[in-house]
Design an enzyme around this catalytic site. Structure first.
Site, PDB file in Angstrom:
ATOM      1  N   SER A  95      53.274 -20.923  45.515  1.00 59.41           N
ATOM      2  CA  SER A  95      54.011 -21.248  46.855  1.00 59.41           C
ATOM      3  C   SER A  95      54.184 -20.103  47.707  1.00 59.41           C
ATOM      4  O   SER A  95      53.114 -19.748  48.367  1.00 59.41           O
ATOM      5  CB  SER A  95      55.606 -21.938  46.366  1.00 59.41           C
ATOM      6  OG  SER A  95      56.118 -22.561  47.326  1.00 59.41           O
ATOM      7  N   ASP A  98      52.389 -32.870  44.536  1.00 60.97           N
ATOM      8  CA  ASP A  98      53.423 -31.914  45.085  1.00 60.97           C
ATOM      9  C   ASP A  98      53.951 -32.232  46.246  1.00 60.97           C
ATOM     10  O   ASP A  98      53.370 -32.591  47.333  1.00 60.97           O
ATOM     11  CB  ASP A  98      52.441 -30.603  45.406  1.00 60.97           C
ATOM     12  CG  ASP A  98      53.322 -29.336  45.456  1.00 60.97           C
ATOM     13  OD1 ASP A  98      54.225 -29.535  46.317  1.00 60.97           O
ATOM     14  OD2 ASP A  98      52.749 -28.289  45.334  1.00 60.97           O
ATOM     15  N   HIS A 107      55.350 -29.833  42.122  1.00 61.31           N
ATOM     16  CA  HIS A 107      55.313 -28.430  42.804  1.00 61.31           C
ATOM     17  C   HIS A 107      55.508 -27.233  41.605  1.00 61.31           C
ATOM     18  O   HIS A 107      54.871 -26.177  41.959  1.00 61.31           O
ATOM     19  CB  HIS A 107      56.156 -28.397  43.835  1.00 61.31           C
ATOM     20  CG  HIS A 107      56.107 -27.067  44.612  1.00 61.31           C
ATOM     21  ND1 HIS A 107      55.064 -26.506  45.480  1.00 61.31           N
ATOM     22  CD2 HIS A 107      56.951 -25.922  44.860  1.00 61.31           C
ATOM     23  CE1 HIS A 107      55.191 -25.428  46.007  1.00 61.31           C
ATOM     24  NE2 HIS A 107      56.471 -24.927  45.831  1.00 61.31           N
TER      25      HIS A 107
END
Length: 325
Positions: free
Chosen positions: A146, A276, A305
């Site tokens: 991320s 995601d 995610h």
């Protein structure tokens, strides 16, 4: 030293006082240890005893990191608003398989200090370079999730790959999350303004809403919900500095990593879940795979995610295979 029972008073409270006093007398009679024996400087400890430590960056920020295992080096950069602990299942797995795993708490997150300034990608990348320099590492397999994927991209963009052997971007924010003329598939600014508004209105509740819903995909029908994952995410988030995490929303959403990705010249694995909900795959991983020369794109069907938690076994196996290859 043991006092015979027939020498102790019958009253329980007085018995405890007598026993405590006898223990203190016995300890006082012990020879004092030399200062050198009582406190060993951390710099003289064997490597395996220095598993967690801190160092200070050039601007005076204290960065906390863990350094587990021995062997080829793998680094882990975590997502927002978490800490290095978010990677623990992967760190444990790779360190158990013969790798030296290094993971830091980004400035303003986890156990690192909370500076008012420097909460943007250039400084995040520079902090990571200073950590590598501090530890004297090279041939690093860099892994970022991320926001941490953006950190890895910006690191390579600013510092090159002299210390880097391979790179992994997992559920990563590059090339850019924000919708722009050059990135029509991105998310509108209003989405991130909403993040900031919810954050300022009730940060604790906002973090709980993210963890119970889209982050792990627990809002999907039939999802196997882990209350433990939710609590762990919330706890890590609440450890972050208030301003640091607020500033980081802009850093992960508005930073353009396009030119950074073009500078990748090491084997790169891009991993992303096709469900995601935080970083949609079409405007992130699929575009990054086209920008990074020779990148391999691996899509996890139905993946959330947080693949490190919801697809743990598959991710652990893929990271081990890539790092070992």
């Amino acid at each position: 030293m043991r006092i015979p029972d027939d020498h102790l008073p019958a009253d329980p409270q007085r018995r405890r006082v007598v026993i405590a006093g006898a223990a203190a007398t016995a300890l006082a009679a012990l020879p004092a240890l030399p200062l050198s024996a009582a406190r060993t400087p951390s710099s003289t400890l064997p490597h395996e005893e220095r598993r967690m430590a801190t160092f200070t960056t050039k601007d005076g920020t204290t960065i906390w990191y863990k350094d587990w295992g021995k062997g080829p080096v793998v680094s882990f950069s975590h997502g927002w608003p978490l800490s290095a602990d978010a990677w623990d299942p992967q760190i444990f797995h790779l360190a158990s398989k013969g790798f030296r795993c290094i993971a830091h708490d980004r400035r303003g997150h986890g156990r690192s200090s909370q500076p008012w300034n420097g909460n943007e990608m250039d400084t995040y990348a520079d902090d990571l370079e200073q950590l590598f320099e501090h530890l004297g590492v090279k041939d690093v397999v860099m892994i970022g999730h991320s926001t941490g994927g953006g950190e890895v991209a910006r690191y390579i963009g600013r510092h090159g790959t002299q210390r880097v052997k391979k790179a992994v971007l997992m559920g990563a924010v590059p090339p850019i999350m924000l919708k722009t003329d050059a990135n029509p598939g991105g998310l509108p600014l209003s989405v991130f303004d909403g993040f900031r508004q919810a954050y300022l209105a009730d940060r604790a509740q906002f973090f709980l809403d993210v963890a119970t819903g889209p982050f792990f995909g627990y809002n999907r029908p039939g999802a196997k919900v882990s209350e433990g994952n939710i609590r762990a995410w919330w706890t890590q988030g609440m450890q972050s500095g208030f301003k640091n995490a607020y500033d980081c929303i802009k850093a992960f959403s508005e930073t353009d990593f396009t030119e950074d990705l073009k500078k990748f010249d090491v084997p790169t694995l891009i991993i992303h879940g096709d469900d995601d909900q935080i970083v949609p795959i079409d405007a992130s991983a699929k575009l990054s795979a086209k920008l990074v020369p020779g990148a391999e794109l691996k899509i996890y069907k139905g993946g959330s995610h947080s693949l490190g938690d919801t697809s743990r076994e598959q991710l652990n196996a893929d990271l081990l295979a890539f790092a070992s290859g």
